[in-house]
Structures are given as structure tokens and as C-alpha cells.
Enzyme design. Structure first.
Site, PDB file in Angstrom:
ATOM      1  N   HIS A 256      -5.139  18.533-111.242  1.00 19.04           N
ATOM      2  CA  HIS A 256      -4.211  17.454-111.654  1.00 19.04           C
ATOM      3  C   HIS A 256      -3.411  18.000-112.963  1.00 19.04           C
ATOM      4  CE1 HIS A 256      -2.605  13.176-112.776  1.00 19.04           C
ATOM      5  NE2 HIS A 256      -2.702  13.172-111.257  1.00 19.04           N
TER       6      HIS A 256
ATOM      7  N   HIS B  25      -0.624   5.426-107.748  1.00 17.14           N
ATOM      8  CA  HIS B  25       0.376   6.156-108.110  1.00 17.14           C
ATOM      9  C   HIS B  25       1.074   6.832-107.045  1.00 17.14           C
ATOM     10  CE1 HIS B  25      -0.849   5.193-112.617  1.00 17.14           C
ATOM     11  NE2 HIS B  25       0.075   4.375-112.223  1.00 17.14           N
TER      12      HIS B  25
ATOM     13  N   HIS C 295      -8.373   4.083-115.326  1.00 17.12           N
ATOM     14  CA  HIS C 295      -7.204   4.560-115.423  1.00 17.12           C
ATOM     15  C   HIS C 295      -6.190   3.422-115.620  1.00 17.12           C
ATOM     16  CE1 HIS C 295      -3.931   7.524-114.754  1.00 17.12           C
ATOM     17  NE2 HIS C 295      -3.713   7.163-113.450  1.00 17.12           N
TER      18      HIS C 295
ATOM     19  N   ASP D  12       1.971   9.969-106.755  1.00 18.60           N
ATOM     20  CA  ASP D  12       1.669  11.395-106.482  1.00 18.60           C
ATOM     21  C   ASP D  12       0.320  11.466-105.726  1.00 18.60           C
ATOM     22  OD1 ASP D  12       0.568  10.209-109.097  1.00 18.60           O
ATOM     23  OD2 ASP D  12      -0.106  12.286-109.644  1.00 18.60           O
ATOM     24  N   HIS D  13      -0.068  10.411-105.540  1.00 21.65           N
ATOM     25  CA  HIS D  13      -1.401  10.154-104.584  1.00 21.65           C
ATOM     26  C   HIS D  13      -1.320   9.492-103.222  1.00 21.65           C
ATOM     27  CE1 HIS D  13      -4.182  11.549-108.277  1.00 21.65           C
ATOM     28  NE2 HIS D  13      -2.910  10.914-108.636  1.00 21.65           N
TER      29      HIS D  13
ATOM     30  N   HIS E 102      -5.472   5.641-105.747  1.00 19.55           N
ATOM     31  CA  HIS E 102      -4.838   4.503-106.541  1.00 19.55           C
ATOM     32  C   HIS E 102      -3.315   4.611-106.071  1.00 19.55           C
ATOM     33  CE1 HIS E 102      -4.419   8.022-109.023  1.00 19.55           C
ATOM     34  NE2 HIS E 102      -3.466   7.521-109.684  1.00 19.55           N
TER      35      HIS E 102
END
Lengths: 305, 305
Positions: free
Chosen positions: A270, A64, A142, A66-67, A62
Site C-alpha cells: 500500500h 475506500h 482507519h 482502491d479496495h 473497507h
């Protein structure tokens, strides 16, 4: 043949001084699948001595930061290293628009193609398949569109017992059929069933990556009997309300998914930076699913061994 | 008051397992200036225990990825931490277009303004000034538009000798004038010159950052008498042709700029990953400019001490 997972990053939201944001590499029989790509992923890949040239398939769960904030740096480095092979990115479709303006500023034009494969957030879908391995994406729950990924070996052929081959002088075309499930008719007319002629093949190995998600039981059916399950556990039950509000899971919820799925082993990751160590996560999850470990950057896990 | 430089990253082009890409923090009398922001900068800032909330001014020398890929992660983290103060970015104007599509995907809307200040690549320009510190950008000679930055304390006032204040009962408005350069007329009509009344102020401290650049002598005049000079040295003389072709400098060229500029100390950085250690850089530079050190991630330098 290896089926091995390496954790490159295991923090949530922001990196900490000890954990990088989410990224993993799965070596599935020599295919190196990069799963999520938080900032600093290329640094971790170097530290783990994984060759950049081995990575051609990148799965982004996805959008966001941090990914995926490490993706542009990876692509830039592929280019600087003179790599020429196509890179396949399996991600939400908008990723292309986000990184396009950056690609235009790369030192030289890209020397390879980037092939974008948009993910399906409505239902599970096979997104990669070759002779030996198949990858299926499946929707998670999410705050934005997010997928998990299931990596699975194709079922293997049975092993034929050598003594039978010798005894009945079984020709090669027949051997191939037997390995795939057939029995054998001898010249005397006797039928020997498949089960007697063979020993069963090793169980196909599988790994499931459940990225950022609230507790979402439909996942369990999709990843049924998985060998190794990574499931996010941003919080513990103490902060269950926070988990719900932010569409994340607690350690206990991750363990419940593992249990429902009849997984062999569970890796939690995570972790929210507010926890000083992983003990409360492990304690909580192991009460539900004993075979649980906590991800550490750089740790490796053999799948199905 | 501190005037201290911290090296966060010192590699070129791509990070290595030991060096992050270019990034530095200058603490100039309590102002924390972030200079370039390669991938992983936020991780290094955490490790150096520098508070994110202290950073409000970010200087990006040019738009090669190893100098700005960490920016979006920094901004995202500022936002996740709930910081509210404006962030000022001094950079090539195109940076705004590059990161805009990414900003739109931040978890929540930004809670602060990002103020972009486009750099001038034609001539030196004061881009920041407050009561105590001034920052000047100046063009370098690289394959794309690139600036260096000169950080300088304003000249300080002279210290008036207390015995004169007492002896002549000098009133405060006169003291202020004397500190700024005036002499003093006594009630007896005697004129006492400024130099006798005062001790000279400490020399204003200064730091110059010469990012990616070919050998470019005009820089020396702009940074004349600088206390501390960081100058890139991607190659040694052995690979001088490569340096020229890629608009980078050798260690000897960096040292020549330091010598021409009458710098006090030189820091080399941006080393090509093909060198196993920094000895050849130091040897080459010190032959021209003895007070030379090699940047290491995490090292700190007091400016003008």
C-alpha cells in the site's frame, strides 16, 4: 497442501503504471480467498492464471475505492463465464447498497446468489470456518470502518508412530483418540503417554492481512505468532504526520506490529505513489523487524514454510 | 494541430491478460475526449502518459460493464489528484443513478461538478460543439440503448493567396469575407472569383466510434466520408449467428459499413476472447475494405494524415 499468498495489487489510493490497487489471493489448502478487490483485480487474476471458478469467498476490508472498485467487474465476469456457485462477500454492510444499482444493469440476471456477510467493527469475530480453515475479522483504526483478516489452519492431529501401532496392535478407534491427544493402556496394563506414542503435528499455518490502518497495537495480540503478516505501510517515518492525519502507518510502525505479534515474516504494501522505490520502506522496517519484504504485484509467498 | 486516437482497451465483455475492455482517448486539437471507460482505463491512461487533468469530457456509449466500470475509479482519481474542473459525461441517463451511491463513498466530497448529458437514442444529435470541433451522437443497434459518436473538425477557412492581397491591396474585412467564400471586386470594377483568390482549406478531419452494434447500414450515411472509423467486430462470419443473437458485428459487416460510408481507414476492435489472434478478422475485413487495421491496446492513429 498449499498455503500460499499471491499479491495482485500493492499501490495505495490510485493505481500507478506499475502497481494495481490492493488485492490478494490466499490459497489456503485449496480454498481461494480473495482479499480486497481494487480496480483491475480480474485482470491480475487472469495474468496469474488463477481460475475464476475457484473464488467463492471475497473479503473487503473497507469501502475506500482502491479496495473494492474491481468487485463489480469480477461479479460481472463470473456471470459472463456462466459460473453458478454462490459468492460470499464479507464486507461493511453498506457495500450491498452501493453495488445493487450496478447489479441491476448486468447483461443477464445473475445466475448465482451473492451472500453478504456484514463485518463487525467492534471486536474480532470468526466469519468463516470449515473443516480445515478459520477466518477471523478484527477491527483496525482507519478513517472509516475497516477490518483486518486472520486466516488460520485448525490445529492438526499428532502423527502416531507406526511401531507402536504394530507392537500393541492398537485398534483404529484408539488410534483416532491418540492422534487427538490421548495416551494408550496396553493389555498388560501399562500406560503409554501421548507424547511417547506420537510425533507432534505440524504447526497450524496462519496469515494476517492488516489493511489500511494507523498504528494500532491491539492488533498484535489478535494475530499473535502469525506466520506471515501483511501490514500496510503507506509512508515512511519522514511523513509520519501525514500517516497520522490519514490514519495510515509508516514502515517502522508496521514492523513494530510484526515484532509485537512475534510474526515470522512481514510483507509491506500500500505504498504511496510519491515514493519512487521501496528501499526506504525496507530499510526502516528491517531496523525493527529484519524478516521484512516489500509486496510486488504478482509475487507469491508460501506461508509457514 | 493534432487529431489523434489512442486505443486504451480493445477486448469485449471481459478483459483478457492482453487486452483491457473498451476505452479510447481522442486528442482533437488539444481537447482530450475519453470514449468509453472500461475497468482499468485509468491504469492505461497513466501508461500512455496522458495527463488526467486534460480529460473533461467523457462519452459512454452504453451501460454494459465493459464500457463503463472504470468510470468511478477515474472520478475518484480526479478527486484524489485535487482536480477542480467540471467533468462532463455524455451517457445513457441511468448512469447517474448507478454511480451516485458510489460517489457518496468517495474519500472526500467531490471537489468538482459532474455534469450529466443524457444521450438521445432516437436520432443523431450534436452533443458538443466549440470553436473548432463538434461531436454528434447517433443511435446504434445493440441489445440495450447504445450510441456511436462522430468527432469532426468544423470546416476551415480557405487560404487567401498573398500575391492577390498585395496586388489589389485588399483590406482586412474583405480578406475575412474572401476566406469564408466571397469573391473580390477590384477598384477597376473587375470581379475576381473566390476560387481564383484562394487555395482550398485542408479537409476537416473526422473520427467515428461505432461501439457495440449489430450490422446497421443507416450509420453509413451519418458518418459519410469519415477519415477514420472504429467499428466493433466481436466475431468473424463463422459465428455470424452468434453475432446476430448478441447484436454484435462480424469483421465483414464492419468492413461493409466502412465501404458504404466511404471511410478512409477502418479500425476493428472489441474482439471476442475466443479468438487467439486477429488474423481472421483482418483477412475477412480486408476482402471488403482493404485499408483495415486491428486495434491493439496502446496503439495510436493519426486521423486524416
Amino acid at each position: 497442501m498449499p498455503f500460499e499468498l499471491t499479491i495482485l495489487g500493492s499501490s495505495s489510493a490510485t493505481p500507478t503504471s506499475e502497481r494495481y490497487p490492493t488485492a490478494q489471493v490466499l490459497n489456503a489448502l485449496g480454498r481461494f480467498f480473495l482479499i480486497d478487490c481494487g480496480e483491475g483485480t480480474q485482470i491480475q487474476i487472469r495474468r496469474q492464471k488463477i481460475g475464476f471458478s475457484k473464488i467463492q469467498h471475497i473479503f473487503i476490508s473497507h469501502l475506500h475505492g482502491d479496495h473494492f472498485y474491481g468487485l463489480i467487474g469480477m461479479i460481472s465476469t463470473f456471470n459472463l463465464l456462466g459460473l453458478k456457485k454462490d459468492i460470499h462477500i464479507y464486507s461493511p454492510s453498506q457495500l450491498k447498497d452501493i453495488i445493487q444499482p450496478q447489479l441491476e444493469f448486468l447483461k443477464a440476471g445473475l445466475q448465482f446468489n451473492i451472500v453478504f456477510h456484514p463485518l463487525n467493527f467492534k471486536k474480532p469475530q470468526v466469519i468463516y470456518s470449515d473443516k480445515k480453515v478459520e477466518v477471523t475479522s478484527f477491527p483496525l483504526k482507519h478513517s472509516i470502518n475497516t477490518c483486518g483478516f486472520l486466516f488460520k489452519e485448525h490445529p492438526k492431529e499428532a502423527n502416531i508412530k507406526k511401531e507402536y501401532v504394530k507392537k500393541y496392535n492398537i485398534p483404529i478407534p484408539e488410534i483416532i483418540k491418540i492422534k487427538r491427544g490421548a495416551g494408550f493402556q496396553t493389555s498388560e496394563g501399562e500406560f503409554i503417554p501421548h507424547e511417547e506414542l506420537t510425533t507432534p503435528p505440524p504447526r497450524p499455518r496462519s496469515y494476517a492481512f492488516c489493511s489500511d490502518t494507523a498504528f494500532h497495537p491491539p492488533v498484535a495480540e489478535i494475530i499473535k505468532d502469525v506466520d506471515l503478516l501483511y501490514h500496510e505501510a503507506t509512508f515512511t517515518e519522514e511523513l509520519k504526520e501525514w500517516a497520522q492525519n490519514t490514519y495510515h502507518s509508516t514502515a517502522r510502525e508496521a514492523a513494530e506490529i510484526a515484532k509485537m505479534a512475534n510474526a515470522r515474516q512481514l510483507i509491506l504494501g500500500h505504498f504511496s505513489a510519491r515514493y519512487k522505490n521501496v528501499s526506504p520502506f525496507l530499510k526502516e522496517a528491517r531496523a525493527v523487524f529484519p524478516n521484512t519484504v516489500a509486496a510486488e504485484d504478482g509475487s507469491r509467498y508460501e506461508v509457514g514454510e
